[in-house]
Design a protein around this motif. Sequence first.
Motif, PDB file in Angstrom:
ATOM      1  N   THR A 246       0.794  -1.111   0.122  1.00  0.00           N
ATOM      2  CA  THR A 246      -0.046   0.134  -0.086  1.00  0.00           C
ATOM      3  C   THR A 246       1.018   1.336   0.071  1.00  0.00           C
ATOM      4  O   THR A 246       0.640   2.090  -0.921  1.00  0.00           O
ATOM      5  CB  THR A 246      -1.032  -0.048   1.258  1.00  0.00           C
ATOM      6  N   VAL A 247       1.980   1.241   0.904  1.00  0.00           N
ATOM      7  CA  VAL A 247       2.945   2.433   0.844  1.00  0.00           C
ATOM      8  C   VAL A 247       3.504   2.530  -0.388  1.00  0.00           C
ATOM      9  O   VAL A 247       3.375   3.975  -0.947  1.00  0.00           O
ATOM     10  CB  VAL A 247       3.546   2.189   2.098  1.00  0.00           C
ATOM     11  N   HIS A 248       4.036   1.667  -0.982  1.00  0.00           N
ATOM     12  CA  HIS A 248       4.669   1.776  -2.417  1.00  0.00           C
ATOM     13  C   HIS A 248       3.782   2.358  -3.515  1.00  0.00           C
ATOM     14  O   HIS A 248       4.043   3.056  -4.270  1.00  0.00           O
ATOM     15  CB  HIS A 248       5.395   0.495  -2.803  1.00  0.00           C
ATOM     16  N   ASN A 249       2.584   1.661  -3.370  1.00  0.00           N
ATOM     17  CA  ASN A 249       1.464   2.004  -4.515  1.00  0.00           C
ATOM     18  C   ASN A 249       1.183   3.383  -4.374  1.00  0.00           C
ATOM     19  O   ASN A 249       0.849   4.175  -5.386  1.00  0.00           O
ATOM     20  CB  ASN A 249       0.257   0.987  -4.565  1.00  0.00           C
ATOM     21  N   PHE A 250       0.749   3.967  -3.057  1.00  0.00           N
ATOM     22  CA  PHE A 250       0.233   4.989  -3.074  1.00  0.00           C
ATOM     23  C   PHE A 250       1.220   6.448  -2.852  1.00  0.00           C
ATOM     24  O   PHE A 250       0.906   7.514  -3.083  1.00  0.00           O
ATOM     25  CB  PHE A 250      -0.736   5.162  -1.744  1.00  0.00           C
ATOM     26  N   PHE A 251       2.480   5.907  -2.667  1.00  0.00           N
ATOM     27  CA  PHE A 251       3.473   7.125  -2.270  1.00  0.00           C
ATOM     28  C   PHE A 251       4.792   6.547  -2.908  1.00  0.00           C
ATOM     29  O   PHE A 251       5.995   6.106  -1.816  1.00  0.00           O
ATOM     30  CB  PHE A 251       3.907   7.170  -0.750  1.00  0.00           C
ATOM     31  N   PRO A 252       4.756   6.239  -4.140  1.00  0.00           N
ATOM     32  CA  PRO A 252       6.066   5.755  -4.977  1.00  0.00           C
ATOM     33  C   PRO A 252       7.359   6.540  -4.837  1.00  0.00           C
ATOM     34  O   PRO A 252       8.506   5.993  -4.857  1.00  0.00           O
ATOM     35  CB  PRO A 252       5.665   5.689  -6.315  1.00  0.00           C
ATOM     36  N   ASN A 253       7.296   7.795  -4.372  1.00  0.00           N
ATOM     37  CA  ASN A 253       8.485   8.630  -4.307  1.00  0.00           C
ATOM     38  C   ASN A 253       8.871   8.432  -2.743  1.00  0.00           C
ATOM     39  O   ASN A 253       9.771   9.225  -2.420  1.00  0.00           O
ATOM     40  CB  ASN A 253       8.137   9.855  -4.571  1.00  0.00           C
ATOM     41  N   THR A 254       8.349   7.894  -1.920  1.00  0.00           N
ATOM     42  CA  THR A 254       8.884   7.674  -0.463  1.00  0.00           C
ATOM     43  C   THR A 254       9.463   6.552  -0.335  1.00  0.00           C
ATOM     44  O   THR A 254       9.112   5.441  -0.525  1.00  0.00           O
ATOM     45  CB  THR A 254       7.731   7.633   0.541  1.00  0.00           C
ATOM     46  N   GLU A 255      11.004   6.734  -0.112  1.00  0.00           N
ATOM     47  CA  GLU A 255      11.634   5.595   0.209  1.00  0.00           C
ATOM     48  C   GLU A 255      11.287   4.877   1.562  1.00  0.00           C
ATOM     49  O   GLU A 255      11.014   5.734   2.345  1.00  0.00           O
ATOM     50  CB  GLU A 255      13.216   5.895   0.093  1.00  0.00           C
ATOM     51  N   ILE A 256      11.416   3.669   1.495  1.00  0.00           N
ATOM     52  CA  ILE A 256      11.212   2.965   2.819  1.00  0.00           C
ATOM     53  C   ILE A 256      12.191   2.168   3.306  1.00  0.00           C
ATOM     54  O   ILE A 256      12.992   1.273   2.789  1.00  0.00           O
ATOM     55  CB  ILE A 256       9.817   1.785   2.597  1.00  0.00           C
ATOM     56  N   CYS A 257      12.781   2.439   4.468  1.00  0.00           N
ATOM     57  CA  CYS A 257      13.936   1.900   4.981  1.00  0.00           C
ATOM     58  C   CYS A 257      13.658   1.043   6.199  1.00  0.00           C
ATOM     59  O   CYS A 257      13.187   1.790   7.355  1.00  0.00           O
ATOM     60  CB  CYS A 257      15.204   2.975   5.463  1.00  0.00           C
ATOM     61  N   ILE A 258      14.093  -0.213   6.205  1.00  0.00           N
ATOM     62  CA  ILE A 258      13.907  -1.111   7.208  1.00  0.00           C
ATOM     63  C   ILE A 258      15.024  -1.773   7.561  1.00  0.00           C
ATOM     64  O   ILE A 258      15.737  -2.176   6.854  1.00  0.00           O
ATOM     65  CB  ILE A 258      12.679  -2.317   6.687  1.00  0.00           C
ATOM     66  N   ILE A 259      15.140  -1.982   9.060  1.00  0.00           N
ATOM     67  CA  ILE A 259      16.206  -2.604   9.613  1.00  0.00           C
ATOM     68  C   ILE A 259      15.851  -3.779  10.498  1.00  0.00           C
ATOM     69  O   ILE A 259      14.547  -3.618  11.049  1.00  0.00           O
ATOM     70  CB  ILE A 259      17.197  -1.740  10.351  1.00  0.00           C
ATOM     71  N   SER A 260      16.787  -4.879  10.686  1.00  0.00           N
ATOM     72  CA  SER A 260      16.076  -5.763  11.671  1.00  0.00           C
ATOM     73  C   SER A 260      16.556  -5.501  12.896  1.00  0.00           C
ATOM     74  O   SER A 260      17.492  -4.984  13.324  1.00  0.00           O
ATOM     75  CB  SER A 260      16.813  -7.287  11.107  1.00  0.00           C
ATOM     76  N   GLY A 261      15.657  -6.000  14.081  1.00  0.00           N
ATOM     77  CA  GLY A 261      15.878  -5.898  15.448  1.00  0.00           C
ATOM     78  C   GLY A 261      16.182  -7.092  16.015  1.00  0.00           C
ATOM     79  O   GLY A 261      16.338  -8.097  15.464  1.00  0.00           O
ATOM     80  N   ASN A 262      16.538  -7.251  17.438  1.00  0.00           N
ATOM     81  CA  ASN A 262      16.829  -8.377  17.939  1.00  0.00           C
ATOM     82  C   ASN A 262      15.383  -9.453  18.122  1.00  0.00           C
ATOM     83  O   ASN A 262      15.791 -10.562  18.274  1.00  0.00           O
ATOM     84  CB  ASN A 262      17.227  -7.795  19.548  1.00  0.00           C
TER      85      ASN A 262
END
Length: 413
Positions: free
Chosen positions: A74-90
């Motif tokens: 949903t985020v990618h489809n509606f806001f394609p210019n917004t980069e999504i940065c995800i990191i792994s946690g413990n």
Amino acid sequence: MRLLQTGDLHLGKMFYDYSFYEDQKYILDSIIDELQTAKKNYEPYDALLICGDIYDRAIPPPDAVALFDDFLTTVHNFFPNTEICIISGNHDSAKRLSFASKLIENQGIHICTSADSICKPVLLTTELLDGSTERLAIYQLPYLIPGMLDTKEHTFRTQQDLVKEAISRISSSHVKKYPGIPAVLTAHLFTKGCQSSDSERLFIGNEQQISADIFSNFSYTAVGHLHTCQQQGERLWYAGSPLAYSFSETKDKYLLSVHINLSRIDISHDMPLAPIEVQKIRLFPLHRTVRLQGTFDSFLNGSDFDTYMNDYIEICCTDNFIIENPMALLKTKFPRLLSFKQEIAPITKIGLAANRSISFDQNNGQPTQELFNNFLIDVYTGTKLLKERNTEIECQLFMDIVKSVYTISEEIQ
């Protein structure tokens, strides 16, 4: 540049054996609403930072994986210019979370789970009216475990040593490859001096705690792991978890909107520093998590706490007498009651329950029906149920069961 920060989603979380699926779906929709509001106001976010603990455990349930999949789509489809940065946690399995990460990186979804990628930034570029461009580098530092950064000459065991080494490598690489560009860091760790809560997986002592001074080269450091929204130093913030995952987290929950002013860069540092402005955006959950205090009767028969009937509740009872089956009685009114505590040591119960319990154990030759009737009175004493219940009918039903048991027993013999 505008960044939206969250983290510690803990998708798949069970709270006192109660599924948080609907609550988590609702809060993810709230994050999407904030992205939509910013876009409508012509102030879209350039990046969404999710700072670790995407899932609550290494092998998340299928519905949690599907929920996060729907959210990213949903985020990618509606806001394609917004980069999504995800990191792994413990709490995450780094290898599972990184599935297809190289493939979806081209779609603006950047998942960092290993030390191999910490020196590779996500570069944001914005074009100004005069035709010039401004750039910002976002570095992603997942939760580090011993062995991830070891070399032939050095081994790193504590979190302080691991993070210090990682920041040294990132800073050295940035100065060489991206001079003049400010940098932001996302990380998942415990910073010294910050407030923790009951739902976090912490270690004994301070071996896992990191000094905030390590991050002084970054214009902004977005951190996950601690569930309370808080600031440490001038440029380091925890957004906290978007939902309360324990009764020690009854404070309001937030997203963080971070504005980085690239037009006023301080170039006197090895890594240029840009002024920042952080705004807390309050989140409103589907069901609140609250800790309440009062007498048993005020909860069962009063109206003072009726506004919490649909919330997740822990009740601290102030009565000094024993309450029989409090959870069962109160759940008829508060279906999401999860915990019941009596802070004051019980002394006695209305109706001399202590004395009666002795007679229950010893029987004292009482007829079974009379014994059960005393039991009902003992259970219902102190509640409105004593007047509402027809104990004679309940006693008769009980005696019918007793007779049936005796009949079956005789037939078996």
